[in-house]
Design a protein around this motif. Structure first.
Motif, short mmCIF file in Angstrom:
data_model
loop_
_atom_site.label_atom_id
_atom_site.label_comp_id
_atom_site.label_asym_id
_atom_site.label_seq_id
_atom_site.Cartn_x
_atom_site.Cartn_y
_atom_site.Cartn_z
N ARG A 361 88.50 178.55 25.53
CA ARG A 361 89.04 177.48 26.34
C ARG A 361 88.38 177.50 27.71
O ARG A 361 88.14 176.46 28.32
CB ARG A 361 90.55 177.64 26.47
N GLU A 362 88.10 178.69 28.22
CA GLU A 362 87.38 178.82 29.47
C GLU A 362 85.88 178.78 29.18
O GLU A 362 85.38 179.52 28.34
CB GLU A 362 87.73 180.13 30.19
N TYR A 370 85.32 176.30 33.95
CA TYR A 370 86.44 175.39 33.77
C TYR A 370 87.28 175.83 32.58
O TYR A 370 86.79 176.43 31.62
CB TYR A 370 85.99 173.93 33.62
N ASP A 371 88.59 175.54 32.67
CA ASP A 371 89.55 175.89 31.64
C ASP A 371 90.20 174.60 31.15
O ASP A 371 90.82 173.87 31.94
CB ASP A 371 90.61 176.83 32.23
N SER A 372 90.05 174.30 29.87
CA SER A 372 90.65 173.10 29.30
C SER A 372 92.14 173.36 29.04
O SER A 372 92.53 173.92 28.02
CB SER A 372 89.95 172.71 27.99
N ASN A 375 94.98 168.58 26.29
CA ASN A 375 94.27 167.38 25.87
C ASN A 375 95.12 166.63 24.84
O ASN A 375 95.98 167.21 24.19
CB ASN A 375 92.89 167.71 25.29
N GLN A 380 92.41 164.37 28.98
CA GLN A 380 92.12 165.80 28.97
C GLN A 380 92.33 166.33 30.38
O GLN A 380 91.99 165.66 31.36
CB GLN A 380 90.69 166.08 28.51
N LYS A 382 91.65 169.67 32.95
CA LYS A 382 90.89 170.90 33.17
C LYS A 382 91.24 171.51 34.53
O LYS A 382 91.52 170.78 35.48
CB LYS A 382 89.38 170.62 33.14
N ILE A 384 89.26 173.56 37.26
CA ILE A 384 87.86 173.80 37.57
C ILE A 384 87.75 174.73 38.77
O ILE A 384 88.45 174.55 39.77
CB ILE A 384 87.13 172.47 37.86
N GLU A 459 81.85 166.49 25.99
CA GLU A 459 80.97 167.02 27.04
C GLU A 459 79.59 166.36 27.04
O GLU A 459 78.84 166.47 28.00
CB GLU A 459 80.82 168.53 26.88
#
Length: 472
Positions: A361-362, A370-372, A375, A380, A382, A384, A459
């Motif tokens: 995830r990171e 960044y860590d999601s 979502n 989504q 994040k 950051i 992405e």
């Protein structure tokens, strides 16, 4: 002086879910709370008369490798990027060619080839073994390091010792493949066999001469790919189309099993290649019940179990001989006797079109991480982190808008024709199609929450116009 060459390729799929394709085991803190396997490999060279390490890694790992080398004290680490994996013989050839480039043809620098993902507990014994190998390498021997076996292991290849050359040093009688249990027990009982560690010491020109003799096709392609290499920051990028034509072969098959000049130094230094979760359990510190725990773990009536909890509490009750690995986006529960089959789970994930084999995830970037966090349909979220002085690329998105809320630090935002600062508890909005950029002008980390919304949030919806890190 020796020239360390550290092989940092590979994906380590048997250590999923901790090891991922874009963040494999050599970059993980598996056996140390503070240092990754790569950093431990570099650290065990301390006190030796050696040049700065030369690193070989995959293109996808370049910024992660560079950042970890910077943390290890090598701000401008030399890194050769492989555009695709072609096994160890070509990779070592690239390093040897780089070492002899622009030096006198009579010079034969000694290469110490190490894997970035091995554990060695007894550093003094490791360094002593290298000192024993140096005179042999100076006599044009291709020296490998054989591990004194502690048990009948079926997961390693073996080296049969020939006549003794010096203290703990022998000529190589033969290399043998991973044996079955009965054969491994015979090898152990004979006392003539060592585990094949995959570590080497030899002159760069000596290796190239042997490669020319036995696999001239590999050498020719590696030479051509390096001749057309480009320098990008402190990365050496070999020609991708040329290198892609190189045959895949290990140094054992290409050279070591064919040469008449192979020697082996017996090494008893607490070595392990940490090739599976059971191997990590074996080398970890354990409690009185044989358990090895990391993270927030509560155990009751639990024996001989490995638990790694990275993001939440893991509780066990009435279990034995298990491996339990928890990350933010995946959980593995396996019997220790079955952990070799974890790679089959990874294959299933790939075949199902999922993404948990690719990254955590990171996600690490050259500017930070960044860590999601969350979502859903058309959105989504994040978290950051941008390092001081770092700057994301000047970019735009065709399908998403972005809201940025600064949590700590100061952001310098380019939003179309405008440029302005955003500080703690302030926010800004980037419309779809707007050219924009984010930068941290401060001296502390910039932390912000990014909320993306739109019809497509992948992405690959990034059009870069300018990037200080050389990304396309």
């Amino acid at each position: 002086m020796i020239h360390p060459v550290i092989m940092a390729g590979g994906t380590g799929s048997r250590l999923w879910p901790l090891s991922r394709q874009l963040n494999p085991k050599q970059f993980l803190k598996l056996t140390d709370q503070h240092l990754s396997m790569l950093q431990l490999t570099v650290a065990r060279l301390d006190g030796m008369e050696s040049a700065d390490p030369l690193l070989i890694c995959n293109e996808d790992h370049r910024f992660l490798a560079a950042e970890q080398m910077r943390q290890a004290g090598y701000k401008d680490a030399r890194i050769i990027l492989e555009p695709c994996g072609r096994n160890t013989a070509p990779a070592i050839a690239l390093a040897a060619l780089q070492l002899v480039k622009n030096i006198d043809e009579n010079q034969n620098p000694l290469m110490l080839v190490l894997a970035a993902d091995h554990l060695i507990k007894d550093i003094a014994a490791f360094q002593s073994g290298i000192q024993k190998a140096i005179p042999l390498a100076q006599q044009d021997k291709l020296v490998t390091f054989g591990i004194v076996p502690g048990h009948a292991e079926t997961g390693y290849g073996y080296i049969q010792q020939g006549p003794k050359l010096a203290d703990d040093s022998f000529s190589v009688s033969r290399f043998v493949e991973k044996p079955d249990q009965t054969t491994a027990e015979e090898y152990l009982a004979s006392g003539d066999y060592l585990w094949n560690s995959g570590m080497f010491l030899f002159g760069a020109r000596t290796y190239l001469q042997e490669l020319q003799k036995h696999r001239p096709d590999i050498l020719a392609i590696c030479q051509a790919a390096l001749d057309d290499a480009s320098e990008d920051l402190h990365f050496t990028r070999v020609n991708e189309s040329v290198f892609a034509e190189c045959p895949e072969d290990s140094i054992d098959y290409a050279v070591m099993e064919k040469t008449d000049n192979a020697a082996v130094v017996a090494l008893d230094a607490g070595w392990s290649d940490i090739g599976s979760w059971s191997a990590l359990w074996e080398v970890s510190e354990k409690d009185s019940c044989g358990n090895a725990f990391s993270g927030d773990v509560i155990a009751h009536n639990t024996e001989s179990t490995l638990v790694r909890a990275d993001s939440r509490l893991v509780a066990t009750v009435g279990v034995k001989d298990l491996v339990i690995i928890e990350t933010k986006d995946a959980l593995l529960v396996a019997h220790k006797d079955q952990v070799q089959d974890v790679k089959k789970v990874v294959e299933r994930i790939k075949n199902d079109g999922r993404h948990e084999h690719m990254n955590h995830r990171e996600v690490y970037r050259p500017w930070g991480v960044y860590d999601s966090i969350d979502n859903g349909h058309r959105y989504q979220v994040k978290r950051i982190t941008v390092k001081p002085g770092a700057k994301l690329s000047v970019q735009m998105h065709h399908h998403r808008a972005e809201h940025w809320i600064v949590v700590s630090g100061t952001a310098k935002v380019t939003n179309g024709e405008e440029s302005y600062l955003v500080t703690e508890n302030q926010s800004t909005y980037i419309p779809v199609g707007q050219i924009h950029c984010l930068e941290n002008p401060g001296v502390i980390d910039l932390e912000l929450i990014e909320v993306q919304s739109g019809s497509y949030l992948g992405e690959d919806d990034i059009v870069r116009f300018e990037d200080r890190y050389g990304r396309s």
